[in-house]
Design a protein around this motif. Sequence first.
Motif, PDB file in Angstrom:
ATOM      1  N   ALA A 187     -21.115  -2.068  -2.296  1.00 23.20           N
ATOM      2  CA  ALA A 187     -19.829  -2.355  -1.663  1.00 23.20           C
ATOM      3  C   ALA A 187     -18.708  -1.561  -2.330  1.00 23.20           C
ATOM      4  CB  ALA A 187     -19.531  -3.850  -1.736  1.00 23.20           C
ATOM      5  N   ARG A 188     -18.850  -1.366  -3.641  1.00 26.24           N
ATOM      6  CA  ARG A 188     -17.856  -0.599  -4.383  1.00 26.24           C
ATOM      7  C   ARG A 188     -17.800   0.838  -3.858  1.00 26.24           C
ATOM      8  NH1 ARG A 188     -19.307  -1.826 -10.015  1.00 26.24           N
ATOM      9  NH2 ARG A 188     -20.385   0.151 -10.162  1.00 26.24           N
ATOM     10  N   GLY A 189     -18.979   1.417  -3.678  1.00 18.62           N
ATOM     11  CA  GLY A 189     -19.056   2.772  -3.145  1.00 18.62           C
ATOM     12  C   GLY A 189     -18.439   2.862  -1.760  1.00 18.62           C
ATOM     13  N   GLU A 190     -18.712   1.841  -0.934  1.00 20.73           N
ATOM     14  CA  GLU A 190     -18.183   1.846   0.429  1.00 20.73           C
ATOM     15  C   GLU A 190     -16.662   1.737   0.432  1.00 20.73           C
ATOM     16  OE1 GLU A 190     -22.061  -0.161   2.568  1.00 20.73           O
ATOM     17  OE2 GLU A 190     -20.218  -1.312   2.372  1.00 20.73           O
ATOM     18  N   LEU A 191     -16.156   0.917  -0.485  1.00 18.53           N
ATOM     19  CA  LEU A 191     -14.697   0.759  -0.577  1.00 18.53           C
ATOM     20  C   LEU A 191     -14.041   2.088  -0.926  1.00 18.53           C
ATOM     21  CD1 LEU A 191     -13.761  -2.523  -2.465  1.00 18.53           C
ATOM     22  CD2 LEU A 191     -13.100  -1.794  -0.192  1.00 18.53           C
ATOM     23  N   ARG A 192     -14.654   2.798  -1.872  1.00 19.95           N
ATOM     24  CA  ARG A 192     -14.094   4.071  -2.304  1.00 19.95           C
ATOM     25  C   ARG A 192     -14.114   5.078  -1.139  1.00 19.95           C
ATOM     26  NH1 ARG A 192     -10.511   6.283  -5.792  1.00 19.95           N
ATOM     27  NH2 ARG A 192     -10.198   7.969  -4.352  1.00 19.95           N
ATOM     28  N   GLU A 193     -15.250   5.067  -0.421  1.00 20.15           N
ATOM     29  CA  GLU A 193     -15.396   5.974   0.710  1.00 20.15           C
ATOM     30  C   GLU A 193     -14.336   5.683   1.775  1.00 20.15           C
ATOM     31  OE1 GLU A 193     -18.891   6.674   3.823  1.00 20.15           O
ATOM     32  OE2 GLU A 193     -19.583   6.319   1.779  1.00 20.15           O
ATOM     33  N   LEU A 194     -14.142   4.370   1.986  1.00 22.46           N
ATOM     34  CA  LEU A 194     -13.153   3.937   2.977  1.00 22.46           C
ATOM     35  C   LEU A 194     -11.756   4.396   2.576  1.00 22.46           C
ATOM     36  CD1 LEU A 194     -13.402   2.089   5.459  1.00 22.46           C
ATOM     37  CD2 LEU A 194     -12.574   0.235   4.037  1.00 22.46           C
ATOM     38  N   HIS A 195     -11.468   4.274   1.282  1.00 20.95           N
ATOM     39  CA  HIS A 195     -10.155   4.695   0.815  1.00 20.95           C
ATOM     40  C   HIS A 195      -9.978   6.202   0.965  1.00 20.95           C
ATOM     41  CE1 HIS A 195      -7.173   5.956  -2.245  1.00 20.95           C
ATOM     42  NE2 HIS A 195      -6.506   4.985  -1.663  1.00 20.95           N
ATOM     43  N   ASP A 196     -11.046   6.959   0.706  1.00 20.97           N
ATOM     44  CA  ASP A 196     -10.955   8.405   0.858  1.00 20.97           C
ATOM     45  C   ASP A 196     -10.679   8.797   2.304  1.00 20.97           C
ATOM     46  OD1 ASP A 196     -11.306   8.828  -1.807  1.00 20.97           O
ATOM     47  OD2 ASP A 196     -13.472   9.081  -1.692  1.00 20.97           O
ATOM     48  N   ARG A 197     -11.190   7.967   3.238  1.00 20.64           N
ATOM     49  CA  ARG A 197     -10.950   8.273   4.657  1.00 20.64           C
ATOM     50  C   ARG A 197      -9.547   7.918   5.087  1.00 20.64           C
ATOM     51  NH1 ARG A 197     -16.201   6.608   8.168  1.00 20.64           N
ATOM     52  NH2 ARG A 197     -14.901   7.208   9.911  1.00 20.64           N
ATOM     53  N   THR A 198      -9.062   6.758   4.617  1.00 22.82           N
ATOM     54  CA  THR A 198      -7.762   6.297   5.119  1.00 22.82           C
ATOM     55  C   THR A 198      -6.605   6.772   4.262  1.00 22.82           C
ATOM     56  OG1 THR A 198      -8.000   4.259   3.857  1.00 22.82           O
ATOM     57  CG2 THR A 198      -8.753   4.206   6.126  1.00 22.82           C
ATOM     58  N   ARG A 199      -6.835   6.943   2.972  1.00 21.12           N
ATOM     59  CA  ARG A 199      -5.790   7.383   2.040  1.00 21.12           C
ATOM     60  C   ARG A 199      -4.550   6.487   2.119  1.00 21.12           C
ATOM     61  NH1 ARG A 199      -6.677   9.622  -2.492  1.00 21.12           N
ATOM     62  NH2 ARG A 199      -8.705  10.553  -2.303  1.00 21.12           N
ATOM     63  N   PRO A 251      -1.725  -0.460   7.643  1.00 21.34           N
ATOM     64  CA  PRO A 251      -0.593  -0.896   6.829  1.00 21.34           C
ATOM     65  C   PRO A 251      -0.086   0.221   5.915  1.00 21.34           C
ATOM     66  CG  PRO A 251      -2.628  -1.674   5.875  1.00 21.34           C
ATOM     67  CD  PRO A 251      -3.000  -0.986   7.146  1.00 21.34           C
ATOM     68  N   ASP A 252       1.114   0.025   5.386  1.00 17.11           N
ATOM     69  CA  ASP A 252       1.645   0.973   4.408  1.00 17.11           C
ATOM     70  C   ASP A 252       0.905   0.845   3.086  1.00 17.11           C
ATOM     71  OD1 ASP A 252       3.540   1.820   6.167  1.00 17.11           O
ATOM     72  OD2 ASP A 252       5.045   0.367   5.499  1.00 17.11           O
ATOM     73  N   LEU A 253       0.509  -0.392   2.788  1.00 12.48           N
ATOM     74  CA  LEU A 253      -0.014  -0.696   1.472  1.00 12.48           C
ATOM     75  C   LEU A 253      -1.157  -1.699   1.631  1.00 12.48           C
ATOM     76  CD1 LEU A 253       1.061   0.075  -1.394  1.00 12.48           C
ATOM     77  CD2 LEU A 253       2.172  -2.135  -1.448  1.00 12.48           C
ATOM     78  N   MET A 259       0.878   5.125   4.508  1.00 15.37           N
ATOM     79  CA  MET A 259       0.975   5.613   3.131  1.00 15.37           C
ATOM     80  C   MET A 259       2.368   5.346   2.597  1.00 15.37           C
ATOM     81  SD  MET A 259      -1.221   8.988   2.714  1.00 15.37           S
ATOM     82  CE  MET A 259      -1.365   9.851   4.262  1.00 15.37           C
ATOM     83  N   ALA A 260       2.399   4.962   1.352  1.00 13.73           N
ATOM     84  CA  ALA A 260       3.694   4.591   0.809  1.00 13.73           C
ATOM     85  C   ALA A 260       3.655   4.611  -0.711  1.00 13.73           C
ATOM     86  CB  ALA A 260       4.073   3.195   1.295  1.00 13.73           C
ATOM     87  N   ILE A 261       4.838   4.656  -1.274  1.00 14.43           N
ATOM     88  CA  ILE A 261       4.954   4.581  -2.722  1.00 14.43           C
ATOM     89  C   ILE A 261       5.579   3.236  -3.074  1.00 14.43           C
ATOM     90  CG2 ILE A 261       6.089   5.558  -4.752  1.00 14.43           C
ATOM     91  CD1 ILE A 261       5.996   8.253  -3.291  1.00 14.43           C
ATOM     92  N   LEU A 269      -5.549   4.937  -5.242  1.00 14.15           N
ATOM     93  CA  LEU A 269      -6.129   3.618  -5.419  1.00 14.15           C
ATOM     94  C   LEU A 269      -5.854   3.226  -6.873  1.00 14.15           C
ATOM     95  CD1 LEU A 269      -9.650   2.594  -4.128  1.00 14.15           C
ATOM     96  CD2 LEU A 269      -8.509   1.455  -6.003  1.00 14.15           C
ATOM     97  N   LEU A 270      -4.929   2.303  -7.032  1.00 11.09           N
ATOM     98  CA  LEU A 270      -4.523   1.891  -8.373  1.00 11.09           C
ATOM     99  C   LEU A 270      -5.146   0.539  -8.684  1.00 11.09           C
ATOM    100  CD1 LEU A 270      -2.594   2.363 -10.872  1.00 11.09           C
ATOM    101  CD2 LEU A 270      -0.958   0.932  -9.672  1.00 11.09           C
ATOM    102  N   ALA A 271      -5.975   0.501  -9.701  1.00  5.96           N
ATOM    103  CA  ALA A 271      -6.575  -0.772 -10.093  1.00  5.96           C
ATOM    104  C   ALA A 271      -5.646  -1.476 -11.076  1.00  5.96           C
ATOM    105  CB  ALA A 271      -7.930  -0.548 -10.732  1.00  5.96           C
ATOM    106  N   VAL A 272      -5.433  -2.770 -10.865  1.00  4.03           N
ATOM    107  CA  VAL A 272      -4.684  -3.567 -11.824  1.00  4.03           C
ATOM    108  C   VAL A 272      -5.706  -4.391 -12.582  1.00  4.03           C
ATOM    109  CG1 VAL A 272      -2.865  -5.259 -12.129  1.00  4.03           C
ATOM    110  CG2 VAL A 272      -2.746  -3.646 -10.242  1.00  4.03           C
ATOM    111  N   LEU A 273      -5.892  -4.038 -13.851  1.00  4.35           N
ATOM    112  CA  LEU A 273      -6.989  -4.604 -14.628  1.00  4.35           C
ATOM    113  C   LEU A 273      -6.432  -5.474 -15.738  1.00  4.35           C
ATOM    114  CD1 LEU A 273     -10.060  -4.528 -15.373  1.00  4.35           C
ATOM    115  CD2 LEU A 273      -9.563  -2.518 -16.738  1.00  4.35           C
ATOM    116  N   GLY A 274      -7.013  -6.627 -15.925  1.00  2.72           N
ATOM    117  CA  GLY A 274      -6.567  -7.490 -17.017  1.00  2.72           C
ATOM    118  C   GLY A 274      -7.410  -8.742 -17.061  1.00  2.72           C
ATOM    119  N   PRO A 275      -7.415  -9.444 -18.194  1.00  5.94           N
ATOM    120  CA  PRO A 275      -8.157 -10.701 -18.259  1.00  5.94           C
ATOM    121  C   PRO A 275      -7.489 -11.750 -17.372  1.00  5.94           C
ATOM    122  CG  PRO A 275      -6.879 -10.363 -20.258  1.00  5.94           C
ATOM    123  CD  PRO A 275      -6.696  -9.139 -19.424  1.00  5.94           C
TER     124      PRO A 275
END
Lengths: 279, 350
Positions: free
Chosen positions: B172-184, B152-154, B1-3, B31-37
Amino acid sequence: MRGYPRKLIFYAAIVLLVLFTTLPVLYAVITIFKQESELYRFGANPFIYETAPTLDHLVYLFTSTPFPTFAMNSLVIGLCVVAITVILAVPAAYSLARLTGHWGEHSGMAIFLVYLIPPTLLFIPLFRIVVTLGLANSIWSLVLVLPTITIPFCTWLLLGFFRSIPRQLDEAALLDGCTRFQAFWKVVLPQALPGIGACIVFAFSLSLSNYIYAVTFISESASRNISAGVPTELIRGDVYFWPSLMAATTAVAIPLGIAYGLLFDYLVRGFQSAGAKEG
Amino acid sequence: MAILTTHALKKHYGRIIAVDGVDMETVDGELLAVLGPSGSGKTTLMRLVAGLEEPSSGKLYIDGHPIMGVPPRKRNIAMVFQSYALYPNMTVRDNILFPLRARKIASDEQKRQLEWVTEILEIADLLDRRPTRLSGGQSQRVALARAMVRTPDLFLFDEPLSSLDAQIRSQARGELRELHDRTRITTLYVTHDQTEALGLADRIMVMEKGIVHQIGTPQQLYYDPADTFVAGFIGDPPMNLLQLENAIIGVRPEHFHLASEAPGKEIALELEIEVEHLEFLGAEWLIYGVVRRGLPQQHQQPRVIGRLRQAAMPTIGTRETHHFVVTKEDACFFDSNTGSRLSEAKVAIA
């Protein structure tokens, strides 16, 4: 059956082509074992032994001519040229393939243009260099000069292979804890092995077939290689030792032909990917 | 975990500016999404964080330590590539172990980590296969396993779902979110797909032309856009942007009310809209129309899209003109010149 005549023409064409390419080799192989008397008789069928075949010419080639020395020299030269070529062309091609921007894009064509300069123009200045370095009449002159042909060609060939390997693989390896060299060695190189195999065969065959450098740089029989030595030793004035000449050429051509055959797909792939990126 | 913190981060290639002064900071474990065209500089930003590119100027920190000039292998950042970038010459097991071997981790520790990720991602049966023999979804899991195995840190994700079939993408999106909730583990998730960003992320950073337009939660972005770019980018269909005399008004499609059914609140805008056609989307209807009257510039008749949250056939039909109102509470106002958000107080309603 409408397809039947078309198929017949197709296979007939294939048979013709195969005969066209293999007959000279077959002719050569048959000639090796023919008796001299039959060879020079008009009206004798070149593909049939009318008198008993003989091993005399083969024995003569290996015992009474310097052919074994020539072969040994060719082998040493070939291996050295291959080693130098691979050691220099692999890192060069990898760097150029990963170099972005204007230079990286056009380097492949520039290198290939170097390869197109004919040796018939280069042998005179190169001869001066060889003499200055004291390498005239030594096989090391060819070890030094032949890579000037093989390196540009093999770099160009490998460039295509490296470019076809996605950059993300190197980057993934870098992030996974590798240095640039480790990423190259562990991830990129294994993918390029077919290309390197093709380069080895190509560099070796080029070193074997080069005639002009071999003839001009080396005049001592003991230092000659096959391409220069065989024609000078086995043609005396206007007397051609045909069976021994044929034996000398097929002894080289057949192993090389097999190597090319095995690596044919990789060679074609290399040409395609190297060429496609230049267009 | 890191900033992760960036300060005035810039990257240009010759005269082309890819990242133009990005200031941002992640929250630990988000979980920060970087969104853009495409071409917005989001991928370049991620490559800068990974160390695959060096910034032209500006600063990058992880937990307050500057990481400029630190080679990628020493940053302890894991990345999942769009193409997954699995090593084709190795089995799945060797792929996953590769980052551990490169870091010379003890072999019993390697074994433990391998068991841990194979269990989480349910890929035990794939370990002896070659990457070329995996489906898209399986490749994605293996790529995730390879990224996770060394804690990893990031995490950096470069559009990891875009090469999947549409059917398995939401799963897959749901699984990714679940995975992130587990690992943080703090994650930067680059995408051009707003559904992905809105559905997956704790916060979203909207980028365009190398500039950050807004960082906020999905709700903030939707209800409180910082400028006309975010307003016109987020939402499907996005906010309707209409030119008033001294400002631009932004109206979400669902915020058009029929004048007869108007809620008893202060009205910001009253429009006469001719309905061009209706679109049935199952749980809702989209109404495509042209503004015939109600805007200061009469000659401009912009198209607008409204949304009706009902499955039943709407009472309004095509070629009909109706009065619609927008309450002041629902409307957003933007500066006509800069496009940036104006506070309601400053806007004089026409």
